[in-house]
Motif scaffolding. Structure first.
Motif, PDB file in Angstrom:
ATOM      1  N   HIS A   1     -23.885  14.439   4.971  1.00 17.74           N
ATOM      2  CA  HIS A   1     -23.503  15.031   6.517  1.00 17.74           C
ATOM      3  C   HIS A   1     -21.838  14.866   6.769  1.00 17.74           C
ATOM      4  O   HIS A   1     -21.420  15.667   7.456  1.00 17.74           O
ATOM      5  N   GLU A   2     -21.292  14.217   5.734  1.00 19.00           N
ATOM      6  CA  GLU A   2     -19.891  13.970   6.037  1.00 19.00           C
ATOM      7  C   GLU A   2     -19.065  14.255   4.766  1.00 19.00           C
ATOM      8  O   GLU A   2     -19.705  13.992   3.709  1.00 19.00           O
ATOM      9  N   HIS A   3     -17.917  14.927   4.964  1.00 19.77           N
ATOM     10  CA  HIS A   3     -17.185  15.493   3.815  1.00 19.77           C
ATOM     11  C   HIS A   3     -16.005  15.002   3.546  1.00 19.77           C
ATOM     12  O   HIS A   3     -14.996  15.533   2.934  1.00 19.77           O
ATOM     13  N   ARG A   4     -15.963  13.792   4.161  1.00 15.92           N
ATOM     14  CA  ARG A   4     -14.310  13.140   4.127  1.00 15.92           C
ATOM     15  C   ARG A   4     -14.039  12.222   2.624  1.00 15.92           C
ATOM     16  O   ARG A   4     -12.841  11.631   2.715  1.00 15.92           O
ATOM     17  N   PHE A   5     -14.957  12.006   2.032  1.00 16.79           N
ATOM     18  CA  PHE A   5     -14.965  11.031   0.943  1.00 16.79           C
ATOM     19  C   PHE A   5     -14.310  11.899  -0.424  1.00 16.79           C
ATOM     20  O   PHE A   5     -14.874  12.832  -0.675  1.00 16.79           O
TER      21      PHE A   5
ATOM     22  N   GLY B   1       0.928  -1.305   0.024  1.00 13.94           N
ATOM     23  CA  GLY B   1      -0.028  -0.052   0.080  1.00 13.94           C
ATOM     24  C   GLY B   1       0.848   1.298  -0.042  1.00 13.94           C
ATOM     25  O   GLY B   1       2.045   1.236  -0.237  1.00 13.94           O
ATOM     26  N   PRO B   2       0.392   2.308   0.449  1.00 11.21           N
ATOM     27  CA  PRO B   2      -1.061   2.507   0.872  1.00 11.21           C
ATOM     28  C   PRO B   2      -2.114   2.433  -0.187  1.00 11.21           C
ATOM     29  O   PRO B   2      -1.831   2.979  -1.342  1.00 11.21           O
ATOM     30  N   HIS B   3      -3.370   1.778   0.081  1.00 14.69           N
ATOM     31  CA  HIS B   3      -4.418   1.444  -0.931  1.00 14.69           C
ATOM     32  C   HIS B   3      -5.495   2.373  -0.613  1.00 14.69           C
ATOM     33  O   HIS B   3      -5.792   2.584   0.523  1.00 14.69           O
ATOM     34  N   PRO B   4      -5.928   2.945  -1.633  1.00 17.09           N
ATOM     35  CA  PRO B   4      -7.386   3.706  -1.316  1.00 17.09           C
ATOM     36  C   PRO B   4      -8.374   3.017  -0.907  1.00 17.09           C
ATOM     37  O   PRO B   4      -8.456   1.505  -1.258  1.00 17.09           O
TER      38      PRO B   4
ATOM     39  N   THR C   1      -2.098  -0.817   5.922  1.00 10.17           N
ATOM     40  CA  THR C   1      -2.004  -0.729   4.270  1.00 10.17           C
ATOM     41  C   THR C   1      -2.835   0.038   3.810  1.00 10.17           C
ATOM     42  O   THR C   1      -3.134   0.478   2.664  1.00 10.17           O
ATOM     43  N   MET C   2      -4.070   0.510   4.376  1.00  8.20           N
ATOM     44  CA  MET C   2      -5.178   1.390   3.747  1.00  8.20           C
ATOM     45  C   MET C   2      -4.809   2.823   4.124  1.00  8.20           C
ATOM     46  O   MET C   2      -4.043   3.326   5.106  1.00  8.20           O
ATOM     47  N   ASP C   3      -5.120   3.507   2.934  1.00  4.77           N
ATOM     48  CA  ASP C   3      -4.682   4.927   3.049  1.00  4.77           C
ATOM     49  C   ASP C   3      -5.828   5.683   3.659  1.00  4.77           C
ATOM     50  O   ASP C   3      -7.122   5.954   2.968  1.00  4.77           O
ATOM     51  N   LYS C   4      -5.689   6.305   4.539  1.00  3.83           N
ATOM     52  CA  LYS C   4      -6.790   7.040   5.528  1.00  3.83           C
ATOM     53  C   LYS C   4      -7.250   8.296   4.780  1.00  3.83           C
ATOM     54  O   LYS C   4      -8.360   8.829   5.110  1.00  3.83           O
ATOM     55  N   ASP C   5      -6.326   8.762   3.787  1.00  3.94           N
ATOM     56  CA  ASP C   5      -6.530   9.946   3.232  1.00  3.94           C
ATOM     57  C   ASP C   5      -7.226   9.960   1.772  1.00  3.94           C
ATOM     58  O   ASP C   5      -7.372  10.916   1.094  1.00  3.94           O
TER      59      ASP C   5
ATOM     60  N   LEU D   1     -19.488   4.306   9.893  1.00  5.32           N
ATOM     61  CA  LEU D   1     -18.219   4.950  10.113  1.00  5.32           C
ATOM     62  C   LEU D   1     -17.331   4.775  11.086  1.00  5.32           C
ATOM     63  O   LEU D   1     -16.288   4.808  10.924  1.00  5.32           O
ATOM     64  N   SER D   2     -18.049   4.105  11.967  1.00  2.99           N
ATOM     65  CA  SER D   2     -17.036   3.326  13.056  1.00  2.99           C
ATOM     66  C   SER D   2     -16.453   2.308  12.599  1.00  2.99           C
ATOM     67  O   SER D   2     -15.168   1.922  12.849  1.00  2.99           O
ATOM     68  N   PHE D   3     -17.024   1.533  11.843  1.00  3.50           N
ATOM     69  CA  PHE D   3     -16.329   0.470  11.195  1.00  3.50           C
ATOM     70  C   PHE D   3     -15.163   0.851  10.135  1.00  3.50           C
ATOM     71  O   PHE D   3     -13.977   0.467  10.183  1.00  3.50           O
ATOM     72  N   LEU D   4     -15.407   1.847   9.448  1.00  2.53           N
ATOM     73  CA  LEU D   4     -14.218   2.524   8.680  1.00  2.53           C
ATOM     74  C   LEU D   4     -13.148   2.930   9.552  1.00  2.53           C
ATOM     75  O   LEU D   4     -11.847   2.553   9.289  1.00  2.53           O
ATOM     76  N   ASP D   5     -13.363   3.918  10.574  1.00  2.03           N
ATOM     77  CA  ASP D   5     -12.304   4.365  11.396  1.00  2.03           C
ATOM     78  C   ASP D   5     -11.650   3.072  12.262  1.00  2.03           C
ATOM     79  O   ASP D   5     -10.246   3.070  12.265  1.00  2.03           O
TER      80      ASP D   5
END
Length: 668
Positions: free
Chosen positions: A537-541, A435-438, A513-517, A501-505
């Motif tokens: 509601h969320e703008h992180r994606f 990674g980092p993998h999207p 290896t996941m790219d948090k950004d 969202l909790s599962f994602l975090d």
């Protein structure tokens, strides 16, 4: 796996075990790009490990095998490239199949009589003048429809009231006899039009405008059980009941197994003929409260009496066709924490789990003392096995070519702790490399359904393209108990959003290896709903894909085939409640680039839902596009035309390449 490898996805039907316990027959179907259809044949699979499976039919699409109780004849459904499935029979040891039906709209399901001389089948019967019953009258020239009921359409079927499913009984001819010959000339004139068909004449058992489904004979062969909505006020609820009709024809009578309204799914007598087993969902006092209602197994004495619930309705959710086992036993499938088990029950309430683990059982059949089971797991789209003391012994390798040609990646089970401490269970499918993998956060439909650990073509395609794929079962999902599933009733977009969202975090923390950004979000149906709600509601994606979404509870009422009851049960029926849970109500807050995918013939989430959402995004300057598929319905990604499924994958990956490129899926 890549999109062009879809034809490697062999799906295996529920098995038909031979009564002598030596073998089973399954239908193996696959998408075919050349035919742009699903093709398949029947395979005979010996239980002897020294013998190999072999293909035994050569039809375009042969499905639904079933041996006669005496084991002499195999019945199945055969469809041509341009026709509907018709009932066929062939000698169990091989030979030339013989057609038994020529139903205008085909045969949908069937069941053998205990004496092996008759078959009961279900077939939709069109009104005169509709669906090609009159030469020269096409769909656009038919008479208008006067609609008076709420329930008049069904996704994938279209209108239903003008082609109700009726039951028929047909005699099975002696296959070893001299073949009949169609009379010609003077003989044809003398014998009349009835002699111009070689097919046996079926006897129609049911009439009226209701659908009659799940037919099965009683053990004495004297009557046929079926499921239908024939009660007074049936158009105001979604309840159905069990009925029986004499196998020779006559008046039907009601079997009343439960006082409260229920939706009955399957019905079958025990081997002894003493018990009637059935599966059903309770629906509350109004007959509409279906949200997160598990399907339970019941037994009722055939001679009359009260029904007893055999399964644990809070924690078990049953599905599939009931299969008799022994004199008073019955097999059924149970959804459980991302798997599907096989369980045996007896009429006195005893139960035993026969198959469990990280796999999905899709059907079972008993031959002699042997239980044959169709299953899928992380590395197979479908195989056949038998149960033994040591567990499941696989008999086939229908996914061998898939494993040889595609790089199948193992899902990694993971549980995250939610913000309120609630555990969120699911899986991560990671690409190879450091990674980092999207990351793609994917959300399933339903909402009362589940992701499983079994092979999933979408997760494999995206992971092969370089994306870490996350799949979880938030509150609202099936397989974790009714309280888990009902947690979002009248509060969609609350704890379910918090859970994904909790599962994602949690996954970002657990898998370095996941790219948090670099995160995208996508989902279909209810998954489309929750995706659209979250990006409001969320703008992180970096980007989103909203597919066949339930996007406006207000317009859903009256436009969807289930809109008259579905939205009200999930969101509540008042305008305020609907607005508080509507993605269209928060669409003005969306800034995430969003691809909207919809099918033009989708009756479950009508195309206007996607069109209006796309138009609203466009009006406020969001980077968006609308991908429309002609001729497809709500099931596009699962059973749409093969070339459309490939094109869908190509467009999805093109969107991610533009907004969330990976090393294997770079921006062009």
């Amino acid at each position: 796996m890549k999109a062009e490898q879809l034809p490697l996805l062999n799906s295996v039907s529920s098995p038909a075990a031979h009564p002598d316990g030596t073998r089973a027959v399954v239908s193996v179907t696959r998408p075919d790009f050349d035919a742009d259809a699903y093709v398949g044949q029947l395979w005979s699979v010996p239980f002897d490990p020294a013998m190999l499976p072999r293909r035994i039919t050569r039809g375009f699409r042969d499905t639904a095998p079933a041996f006669s109780p005496d084991g002499r004849v195999l019945a199945f459904l055969r469809a041509t490239a341009d026709g509907k499935p018709q009932l066929h029979v062939v000698e169990a040891d091989g030979g030339e199949p013989q057609a038994l039906t020529e139903q205008k709209l085909g045969v949908s399901e069937f069941s053998w009589a205990p004496d092996s001389s008759r078959i009961v089948f279900s077939s939709r019967v069109p009104e005169e003048g509709r669906y090609g019953t009159v030469d020269g009258v096409g769909a656009g020239n038919e008479d208008p429809r006067l609609i008076t009921d709420r329930q008049y359409r069904l996704n994938g079927l279209g209108y239903t009231a003008d082609k109700p499913a009726q039951l028929f009984v047909v005699d099975v001819p002696e296959l070893g006899a001299e073949p009949a010959v169609v009379p010609v000339g003077r003989a044809a004139k003398e014998r009349g039009a009835d002699a111009l068909s070689l097919l046996p004449a079926p006897v129609q058992l049911t009439f009226g405008k209701a659908d009659h489904t799940s037919p099965s004979f009683s053990r004495d062969g004297g009557c046929v059980y079926f499921v239908a909505s024939l009660h007074e006020g049936h158009d105001a609820d979604i309840a159905s009941g069990i009925y029986r009709v004499p196998a020779a024809g006559g008046e039907f009578t009601a079997v009343r197994p439960h006082a409260a309204p229920q939706s009955v799914h399957e019905v079958c007598e025990s081997g002894s003929g003493e018990w009637l087993f059935f599966t059903a969902q309770d629906l509350g006092d109004d007959g509409l409260d279906f949200v997160a209602r598990n399907t339970a197994l019941y037994a009722i004495p055939v001679r009359g009496g009260e029904a007893s619930m055999l399964s644990d309705v809070e924690n078990q959710d049953l599905s599939g066709r009931l299969e008799p086992f022994g004199m008073d036993g019955m097999l059924a499938l149970n959804a459980s924490r991302g798997s599907v088990q096989l369980i045996k029950w007896t009429a006195d309430g005893e139960s035993k789990v026969l198959l469990e683990g990280p796999r999905v059982a899709s059907g079972a059949s008993v031959g002699g003392d042997t239980v044959a089971v169709s299953v899928s797991d992380a590395s197979s789209n479908g195989e056949l096995g038998v149960l033994e003391q040591g567990g499941l012994r696989l008999l086939t390798d229908f996914s061998g070519a898939l494993r040889a040609q595609a790089n199948i990646l193992e899902p990694r089970e993971f549980t995250a702790n939610g913000k309120d401490g609630y555990p969120v269970h699911g899986w991560a499918v990671l690409p190879e490399g450091s990674g980092p993998h999207p990351v793609l956060l994917t959300i399933h439909g339903g909402p009362f359904s589940q992701y499983t650990a079994a092979f999933f073509d979408e997760a494999q395609v995206y992971a092969t393209a370089g994306y870490a794929v996350l799949m979880c079962n938030p509150r609202g999902s099936a397989g974790y108990g009714q309280a888990h599933g009902g947690a979002i009733k009248e509060k969609m977009g609350t704890v379910d959003m918090a859970d994904v969202l909790s599962f994602l975090d949690g996954a970002l923390h657990a898998f370095p290896t996941m790219d948090k950004d670099a995160i995208g979000i996508m989902g279909g149906s209810y998954g489309g709903y929750l995706t659209a709600w979250i990006i409001g509601h969320e703008h992180r994606f970096k980007a989103a894909i909203v597919e066949r979404g339930f996007l406006d509870p207000v317009s859903f009422v009256g436009s969807s085939d289930i809109g008259w009851f579905f939205g009200g049960q999930y969101t509540g029926g008042s305008p305020e409640e609907m607005a508080n849970q509507s993605p269209m109500a928060v669409v003005t807050s969306v800034r995430t680039p969003t691809l909207v995918i919809h099918s033009e013939n989708d009756l479950r989430c009508p195309v206007e839902q996607g069109q209006r959402y796309f138009t609203a995004l466009k009006a406020q300057g969001v980077d968006t596009a609308l991908l429309l598929f002609p001729g497809e319905d709500h099931e596009l990604s699962r059973s749409g035309a093969p070339h459309h499924r490939r094109q869908r994958f190509e467009q999805v990956l093109a969107w991610w390449a533009k907004h969330l490129p990976s090393a294997a899926n770079p921006e062009v």
